[in-house]
Every structure is written in C-alpha cells, then in structure tokens.
Design an enzyme around this catalytic site. Structure first.
Site, PDB file in Angstrom:
ATOM      1  CE1 TYR A   1      -4.954  -1.959   4.412  1.00 17.62           C
ATOM      2  CE2 TYR A   1      -3.677   0.023   3.994  1.00 17.62           C
ATOM      3  CZ  TYR A   1      -4.369  -1.078   3.534  1.00 17.62           C
ATOM      4  OH  TYR A   1      -4.465  -1.297   2.166  1.00 17.62           O
TER       5      TYR A   1
ATOM      6  CB  SER B   1      -0.840  -0.044   1.279  1.00 12.38           C
ATOM      7  OG  SER B   1      -1.370   1.216   1.589  1.00 12.38           O
TER       8      SER B   1
END
Ligand code: NDP
Length: 256
Positions: free
Chosen positions: A159, A146
């Site tokens: 995350y 990400s």
C-alpha cells in the site's frame, strides 16, 4: 475571481470507486457543483444506490461497472462515457485497496493486487481519458495518495509503495500534460472513517485512540471533508495548480 470559477455545470466526471467512502464524498461535491457523475466500480448494488442518491439531489449520474485492474474495462468505461455524454472533463482515480501484512510475509500475488488496483490503474485510467482531454483543450486529473505516500507503513508495504508511486505518477502526468492544459493533482487523505479503515480498526487494536492522539484536529476525517478539495481541483479555480500533493488530514502530516 468569482464563485463561477468553481462551477462545474456541463462538465463530466468519472469517479473510480465512487460508490462509497472518499470517492462518494468527492462525487457528492462535484455533483453539487454541477458536474455529471460517472461512477466506475464493481459492486452494482452500492453503485446503483450512489447513483440514486446523486440523482435524487438533482445531479445527472450513471454507473458503469468497471474493474480498474482490467485495462479493457477502463477502455470500455471511457468509450461508454464519451458515447453517452460526449466528453470527459474530470477523472478522479480514487479506487483503492490494501493488504495488511508486513513485508516479510506479503506474497507476490498480494503485492500485485495492491499495486495494480492503486497505482497501475491510475496510469491506465489517465491514459484512457487523455485523448479526449487533449482534444478538448482542458482536463483535470485527481489522484488519491495517502499518509503512506509520505511515511513508511510496517504493516502495509505494498500500500505504501503504491501510494508513494501515485504521487510520483501524478507529478509526471502534470509535467507531461501541462502543455495540453491538463492539470493533475494528488489528494493525500489522513485517517478517514470509511469501510477501508473500519476494517483496519477491527484488525488493529488501539488504532482509533492512536489516530485521535496523532491528529491535531482530534477527529477522524469524514467523507464530506473531500467535497471541497475535489471541486477546487476539478474546476477552473485550480488552473495553475498542477503536480501538487495536498494533505486533507486534520494536520496529521505536520504533527511532530
Ligand atoms: P472504501 O473501501 O470505502 O472504497 C474503496 C473503493 O474502491 C470502493 O468504491 C470500491 O468499489 C473501489 N474499488 C476497489 N477495488 C476496485 C477495483 N478493482 N475496481 C474498481 N473499483 C474498485 O475506501 P476509501 O473510501 O477509504 O478509499 C478510497 C481511496 O482513498 C483509496 O484509494 C484509498 O487507498 C484512499 N485512502 C483512504 C484513506 C482512509 O483513511 N480511508 C486514507 C488514505 C487514502 P467496489 O468494491 O464496488 O469495486
């Protein structure tokens, strides 16, 4: 180099979370290049619809219900794939989730859900496919990081930690298994229009405008943006590429 270097005919790919979003975008690309697709996810309706779509386009596809946080389910997934198709050439460890809470309030249980789903499952899935890939003398592992693999995220610490970890895990798999002719690479998506970010857009005011402003390409990524990179990383065209973390982000990560 000819186009045949990108040909995936006869190859078998497991795509976790392949029933929608980025996973389905990659599955469509792999299928178009000739691969048989095994979709590993929890939602049967979505997964059966994805299998129907891939099959309609001429590919071989199959759904195997899998919760990637369950080590036994991952073992069953690889056993069933080998039993039915006799090989696993490609693993796309794409399944992911998030909990949007700042570090001062996120609970240990929420932390573990995100780490288990995004990071631990990637290791466990790679462990499950490794024996078949080693025996075959080749294999391709594609993981999903990400922008939060690169940047901090004040609203999503678990995350960001998981996605930073996925990059380092991928590099470790690459170092360990290069001698087995297994390549492991990580794709770093920018802001992509999927169910995950549709939720974020509802929760975070002004997110849509901020993403457009911050992304040089001036648009959200689409799931089809992942077809080509998946084919490249799954094919012989990338045989000397391993341990890389490749942004697919419209320039987000290089914007000052
Ligand atoms: P979606 O929410 O559309 O897809 C998530 C997928 O993961 C679904 O197919 C879901 O299937 C699957 N999944 C979630 N938890 C589990 C589980 N425990 N077991 C099995 N499958 C699971 O999101 P995206 O397509 O956006 O996300 C795909 C990947 O891309 C994720 O790793 C995400 O972190 C990453 N990513 C996304 C970005 C974006 O902007 N969209 C940006 C950067 C990275 P089911 O619910 O059926 O199990």
């Amino acid at each position: 180099m000819t186009a045949s270097a990108f040909d995936l005919s006869g190859r078998v790919a497991i795509v976790t979370g392949g029933n929608g979003g980025i996973g389905l975008g990659m599955a469509r690309g792999l299928a178009a290049a000739g691969a048989t697709i095994v979709i590993a996810a929890r939602n049967a309706d979505k997964s059966n619809a994805a299998v129907a779509e891939l099959t309609k386009s001429g590919a071989a596809a199959r759904f195997i219900a899998t919760d990637v946080t369950d080590e036994n389910a991952l073992k069953s997934l690889t056993d069933a794939t080998l039993k039915e198709f006799g090989r696993i050439d490609i693993l796309v460890a794409n399944a992911g989730t998030t909990v949007r809470k700042p570090p001062q309030v996120i609970s240990a249980a929420e932390w573990h859900i995100v780490i288990d789903t995004n990071l631990t499952s990637t290791l466990l899935a790679a462990q499950c496919v490794y024996p078949a890939m080693k025996a075959a003398g080749h294999g391709k592992i594609i993981t999903i990081g990400s922008m939060m693999s690169l940047f901090g995220a004040s609203y999503s610490p678990a995350y960001a930690a998981s996605k930073g970890g996925v990059v380092q895990l991928t590099r470790s798999l690459a170092c360990a298994w290069a001698q087995d002719n297994i390549q492991a690479n990580c794709i770093l998506p920018g802001w992509i229009d999927t169910e995950m970010t549709q939720g974020a857009r509802q929760q975070v005011e002004g997110l849509h405008e901020r993403v457009l402003k911050r992304t040089p390409a001036n648009r959200w990524g689409e799931t089809r943006d992942f077809a080509g990179i998946a084919v490249f990383l799954a094919s012989n065209a990338s045989d000397f590429v391993t341990g890389a973390a490749i942004p697919v982000d419209g320039g987000y990560s290089v914007m000052a």
